[in-house]
Motif scaffolding. Structure first.
Motif, PDB file in Angstrom:
ATOM      1  N   SER A   1       1.162  -6.199   3.966  1.00  0.00           N
ATOM      2  CA  SER A   1       0.261  -6.908   4.766  1.00  0.00           C
ATOM      3  C   SER A   1       0.331  -8.447   4.085  1.00  0.00           C
ATOM      4  O   SER A   1       0.631  -8.552   2.931  1.00  0.00           O
ATOM      5  CB  SER A   1      -1.175  -6.563   5.127  1.00  0.00           C
ATOM      6  OG  SER A   1      -1.985  -6.708   3.944  1.00  0.00           O
TER       7      SER A   1
ATOM      8  N   LYS B   1      -6.707   1.579  -7.391  1.00  0.00           N
ATOM      9  CA  LYS B   1      -6.714   2.929  -6.846  1.00  0.00           C
ATOM     10  C   LYS B   1      -7.179   3.188  -5.439  1.00  0.00           C
ATOM     11  O   LYS B   1      -8.358   2.416  -5.371  1.00  0.00           O
ATOM     12  CB  LYS B   1      -7.434   4.086  -7.771  1.00  0.00           C
ATOM     13  CG  LYS B   1      -6.902   4.383  -9.305  1.00  0.00           C
ATOM     14  CD  LYS B   1      -7.458   5.161 -10.067  1.00  0.00           C
ATOM     15  CE  LYS B   1      -6.986   5.340 -11.496  1.00  0.00           C
ATOM     16  NZ  LYS B   1      -7.630   5.984 -12.142  1.00  0.00           N
ATOM     17  N   GLY B   2      -6.600   4.148  -4.835  1.00  0.00           N
ATOM     18  CA  GLY B   2      -7.195   4.286  -3.543  1.00  0.00           C
ATOM     19  C   GLY B   2      -8.219   5.424  -3.348  1.00  0.00           C
ATOM     20  O   GLY B   2      -8.832   6.050  -4.340  1.00  0.00           O
ATOM     21  N   ASP B   3      -8.031   6.132  -2.422  1.00  0.00           N
ATOM     22  CA  ASP B   3      -9.029   7.455  -2.364  1.00  0.00           C
ATOM     23  C   ASP B   3      -8.688   8.765  -3.010  1.00  0.00           C
ATOM     24  O   ASP B   3      -9.204   9.553  -3.368  1.00  0.00           O
ATOM     25  CB  ASP B   3      -9.304   7.642  -0.852  1.00  0.00           C
ATOM     26  CG  ASP B   3      -9.819   6.597   0.122  1.00  0.00           C
ATOM     27  OD1 ASP B   3      -9.718   6.496   1.178  1.00  0.00           O
ATOM     28  OD2 ASP B   3     -10.764   6.018  -0.880  1.00  0.00           O
TER      29      ASP B   3
ATOM     30  N   TYR C   1      -3.168   0.710  -3.820  1.00  0.00           N
ATOM     31  CA  TYR C   1      -2.609  -0.663  -3.280  1.00  0.00           C
ATOM     32  C   TYR C   1      -2.469  -1.779  -4.324  1.00  0.00           C
ATOM     33  O   TYR C   1      -3.207  -1.536  -5.335  1.00  0.00           O
ATOM     34  CB  TYR C   1      -3.879  -1.089  -2.063  1.00  0.00           C
ATOM     35  CG  TYR C   1      -4.998  -1.308  -2.621  1.00  0.00           C
ATOM     36  CD1 TYR C   1      -5.891  -0.826  -3.119  1.00  0.00           C
ATOM     37  CD2 TYR C   1      -5.543  -2.997  -2.678  1.00  0.00           C
ATOM     38  CE1 TYR C   1      -7.213  -1.068  -3.452  1.00  0.00           C
ATOM     39  CE2 TYR C   1      -6.384  -3.360  -3.111  1.00  0.00           C
ATOM     40  CZ  TYR C   1      -7.475  -2.411  -3.483  1.00  0.00           C
ATOM     41  OH  TYR C   1      -8.464  -3.114  -3.884  1.00  0.00           O
TER      42      TYR C   1
ATOM     43  N   LEU D   1      -3.758   9.231   7.517  1.00  0.00           N
ATOM     44  CA  LEU D   1      -3.318   8.731   6.472  1.00  0.00           C
ATOM     45  C   LEU D   1      -4.519   8.439   5.704  1.00  0.00           C
ATOM     46  O   LEU D   1      -5.590   8.059   5.756  1.00  0.00           O
ATOM     47  CB  LEU D   1      -2.589   7.299   6.602  1.00  0.00           C
ATOM     48  CG  LEU D   1      -1.104   7.624   7.054  1.00  0.00           C
ATOM     49  CD1 LEU D   1      -0.882   8.198   8.464  1.00  0.00           C
ATOM     50  CD2 LEU D   1      -0.487   6.026   7.139  1.00  0.00           C
TER      51      LEU D   1
ATOM     52  N   VAL E   1      -2.075 -10.275   3.238  1.00  0.00           N
ATOM     53  CA  VAL E   1      -3.125 -10.351   2.297  1.00  0.00           C
ATOM     54  C   VAL E   1      -3.745  -8.951   2.473  1.00  0.00           C
ATOM     55  O   VAL E   1      -3.627  -8.587   3.406  1.00  0.00           O
ATOM     56  CB  VAL E   1      -3.870 -11.636   2.364  1.00  0.00           C
ATOM     57  CG1 VAL E   1      -3.234 -13.116   2.016  1.00  0.00           C
ATOM     58  CG2 VAL E   1      -4.687 -11.744   3.637  1.00  0.00           C
TER      59      VAL E   1
ATOM     60  N   GLY F   1      -7.319  -6.923   2.413  1.00  0.00           N
ATOM     61  CA  GLY F   1      -8.573  -7.175   3.089  1.00  0.00           C
ATOM     62  C   GLY F   1      -8.547  -7.937   4.421  1.00  0.00           C
ATOM     63  O   GLY F   1      -7.545  -8.356   4.894  1.00  0.00           O
ATOM     64  N   GLY F   2      -9.650  -8.155   4.895  1.00  0.00           N
ATOM     65  CA  GLY F   2      -9.634  -8.875   6.093  1.00  0.00           C
ATOM     66  C   GLY F   2      -9.318  -8.165   7.107  1.00  0.00           C
ATOM     67  O   GLY F   2      -9.276  -6.926   7.125  1.00  0.00           O
TER      68      GLY F   2
ATOM     69  N   LEU G   1       4.038   7.191   3.161  1.00  0.00           N
ATOM     70  CA  LEU G   1       4.383   5.799   3.693  1.00  0.00           C
ATOM     71  C   LEU G   1       3.992   4.775   3.006  1.00  0.00           C
ATOM     72  O   LEU G   1       2.803   4.661   2.396  1.00  0.00           O
ATOM     73  CB  LEU G   1       3.392   5.967   5.139  1.00  0.00           C
ATOM     74  CG  LEU G   1       3.898   6.786   6.054  1.00  0.00           C
ATOM     75  CD1 LEU G   1       3.151   7.063   6.792  1.00  0.00           C
ATOM     76  CD2 LEU G   1       5.241   6.184   6.908  1.00  0.00           C
TER      77      LEU G   1
ATOM     78  N   GLN H   1      -1.389  -4.209   8.905  1.00  0.00           N
ATOM     79  CA  GLN H   1      -0.398  -3.469   7.678  1.00  0.00           C
ATOM     80  C   GLN H   1       0.821  -3.156   8.887  1.00  0.00           C
ATOM     81  O   GLN H   1       0.666  -2.538   9.743  1.00  0.00           O
ATOM     82  CB  GLN H   1      -1.172  -2.434   7.362  1.00  0.00           C
ATOM     83  CG  GLN H   1      -2.242  -2.856   6.193  1.00  0.00           C
ATOM     84  CD  GLN H   1      -2.925  -1.847   5.405  1.00  0.00           C
ATOM     85  OE1 GLN H   1      -2.338  -0.575   5.364  1.00  0.00           O
ATOM     86  NE2 GLN H   1      -3.864  -1.876   4.845  1.00  0.00           N
TER      87      GLN H   1
ATOM     88  N   TYR I   1       0.371   5.252   1.238  1.00  0.00           N
ATOM     89  CA  TYR I   1      -0.444   6.251   1.919  1.00  0.00           C
ATOM     90  C   TYR I   1       0.254   7.632   1.638  1.00  0.00           C
ATOM     91  O   TYR I   1       1.487   7.728   1.973  1.00  0.00           O
ATOM     92  CB  TYR I   1      -0.707   5.970   3.518  1.00  0.00           C
ATOM     93  CG  TYR I   1      -1.630   4.601   3.755  1.00  0.00           C
ATOM     94  CD1 TYR I   1      -0.874   3.441   3.659  1.00  0.00           C
ATOM     95  CD2 TYR I   1      -3.012   4.754   3.804  1.00  0.00           C
ATOM     96  CE1 TYR I   1      -1.748   2.476   3.953  1.00  0.00           C
ATOM     97  CE2 TYR I   1      -3.585   3.822   4.157  1.00  0.00           C
ATOM     98  CZ  TYR I   1      -3.113   2.445   4.177  1.00  0.00           C
ATOM     99  OH  TYR I   1      -3.798   1.391   4.322  1.00  0.00           O
TER     100      TYR I   1
ATOM    101  N   GLN J   1       0.347  11.489   4.126  1.00  0.00           N
ATOM    102  CA  GLN J   1       0.066  12.101   5.131  1.00  0.00           C
ATOM    103  C   GLN J   1       0.282  13.431   5.139  1.00  0.00           C
ATOM    104  O   GLN J   1       1.378  13.894   4.897  1.00  0.00           O
ATOM    105  CB  GLN J   1       0.517  11.438   6.506  1.00  0.00           C
ATOM    106  CG  GLN J   1       0.415  12.067   7.765  1.00  0.00           C
ATOM    107  CD  GLN J   1       1.107  11.453   8.886  1.00  0.00           C
ATOM    108  OE1 GLN J   1       2.198  10.777   8.813  1.00  0.00           O
ATOM    109  NE2 GLN J   1       0.161  11.286   9.966  1.00  0.00           N
TER     110      GLN J   1
ATOM    111  N   LEU K   1      -5.175   6.645   1.582  1.00  0.00           N
ATOM    112  CA  LEU K   1      -4.763   5.534   0.722  1.00  0.00           C
ATOM    113  C   LEU K   1      -4.506   6.080  -0.726  1.00  0.00           C
ATOM    114  O   LEU K   1      -5.490   6.643  -1.290  1.00  0.00           O
ATOM    115  CB  LEU K   1      -5.783   4.377   0.702  1.00  0.00           C
ATOM    116  CG  LEU K   1      -5.127   3.299   0.005  1.00  0.00           C
ATOM    117  CD1 LEU K   1      -3.807   2.568   0.477  1.00  0.00           C
ATOM    118  CD2 LEU K   1      -5.936   2.199   0.045  1.00  0.00           C
TER     119      LEU K   1
ATOM    120  N   TYR L   1       0.877  -1.260   0.048  1.00  0.00           N
ATOM    121  CA  TYR L   1       0.061  -0.126  -0.111  1.00  0.00           C
ATOM    122  C   TYR L   1       0.832   1.061   0.067  1.00  0.00           C
ATOM    123  O   TYR L   1       1.794   1.212   0.580  1.00  0.00           O
ATOM    124  CB  TYR L   1      -0.694   0.211   1.136  1.00  0.00           C
ATOM    125  CG  TYR L   1      -1.598  -1.164   1.735  1.00  0.00           C
ATOM    126  CD1 TYR L   1      -0.858  -2.510   2.138  1.00  0.00           C
ATOM    127  CD2 TYR L   1      -3.102  -1.456   1.226  1.00  0.00           C
ATOM    128  CE1 TYR L   1      -1.441  -3.475   2.350  1.00  0.00           C
ATOM    129  CE2 TYR L   1      -3.833  -2.356   1.531  1.00  0.00           C
ATOM    130  CZ  TYR L   1      -2.910  -3.697   2.199  1.00  0.00           C
ATOM    131  OH  TYR L   1      -3.731  -4.852   2.466  1.00  0.00           O
TER     132      TYR L   1
END
Lengths: 114, 114
Positions: free
Chosen positions: B94, B57-59, B48, B43, B96, B98-99, B90, B103, B35, B37, B45, B33
């Motif tokens: 992780s 894409k993240g946010d 990922y 943070l 995997v 999800g779940g 940053l 991280q 991030y 800040q 995203l 991932y």
């Protein structure tokens, strides 16, 4: 949508005393995870403790414990026997069972006084 | 020792230049991932990746690009299209995506665009 709220921008604590950092969250998911990270002035995010939504007991890791109140949607971090090295920014974060990202709160700055 | 490395720690660039931030992990994690800040904030995203040769894409992906050619590496390019690139970046990984997998973060890169 997920939302994490940390209402304490900054806190002072005397060395060797305990401090509680507040965190409330909002989610409609039943399965989720709550995390606390510490960010010292160097900037690195250090993982402290994790609580799963189905965990019946509060998580503990050394001097860190998580006071999990599911009905109130709160996940407060308790640091016992504060040390000078605990001075840092602390972030509460949440991720549900299908989401890929951590949603972070705005953080709480903790300053430990000698 | 297993961990996540980011380089460089500090980076200065002129406005209009593309810049690539490095992120390497030897934890054998599948997911990585990026991030961003900003001062006094949590943070957010950017991108990922769950597996090699795949990323989402993240946010706040606009103005950024990534690649995932190797499991260990997930470089981030800040392009000239990013309107406010000055920030702390940053990288995390992780086991995997999800779940409720934890991280773990690298030390971060502080980018300043002059």
């Amino acid at each position: 949508a997920q939302k994490i709220t940390q209402t304490q921008p900054g806190m002072f604590v005397q060395e060797k005393e305990a401090v509680t950092l507040d965190c409330t969250y909002d989610t409609s998911d039943q399965s989720y995870g709550l995390f606390w990270y510490k960010q010292p002035s160097s900037g690195e995010m250090i993982f402290l403790i994790y609580q799963g939504s189905y965990d019946e007991q509060n998580a503990t890791e050394g001097r860190y414990s998580l006071n999990f109140q599911k009905a109130r949607k709160s996940a407060n971090l308790v640091i016992s026997a504060s040390q000078l090295g605990d001075s840092a920014m602390y972030f509460c974060a949440m991720r549900d069972s299908i989401d890929y990202k951590l949603s972070f709160g705005a953080g709480t700055t903790v300053t430990v006084r000698a | 020792d297993g961990g996540i490395t980011q380089s460089p720690k500090y980076l200065f660039r002129k406005e209009g230049q593309n810049v690539t931030l490095s992120c390497e992990q030897n934890l054998n994690h599948d997911a990585m991932y990026w991030y961003r800040q900003d001062p006094g904030q949590g943070l957010r995203l950017i991108y990922y990746s769950q597996i090699v040769n795949d990323f989402q894409k993240g946010d706040i992906a606009e103005g950024y690009s990534v690649s995932r050619e190797k499991k260990e590496s997930f470089p981030l390019t800040v392009t000239s299209a990013q309107k406010n690139p000055t920030a702390f970046y940053l990288c995390a990984s992780s086991i995997v995506a999800g779940g409720t997998d934890t991280q773990y973060f690298g030390p971060g890169t502080r980018l300043t665009v002059l």
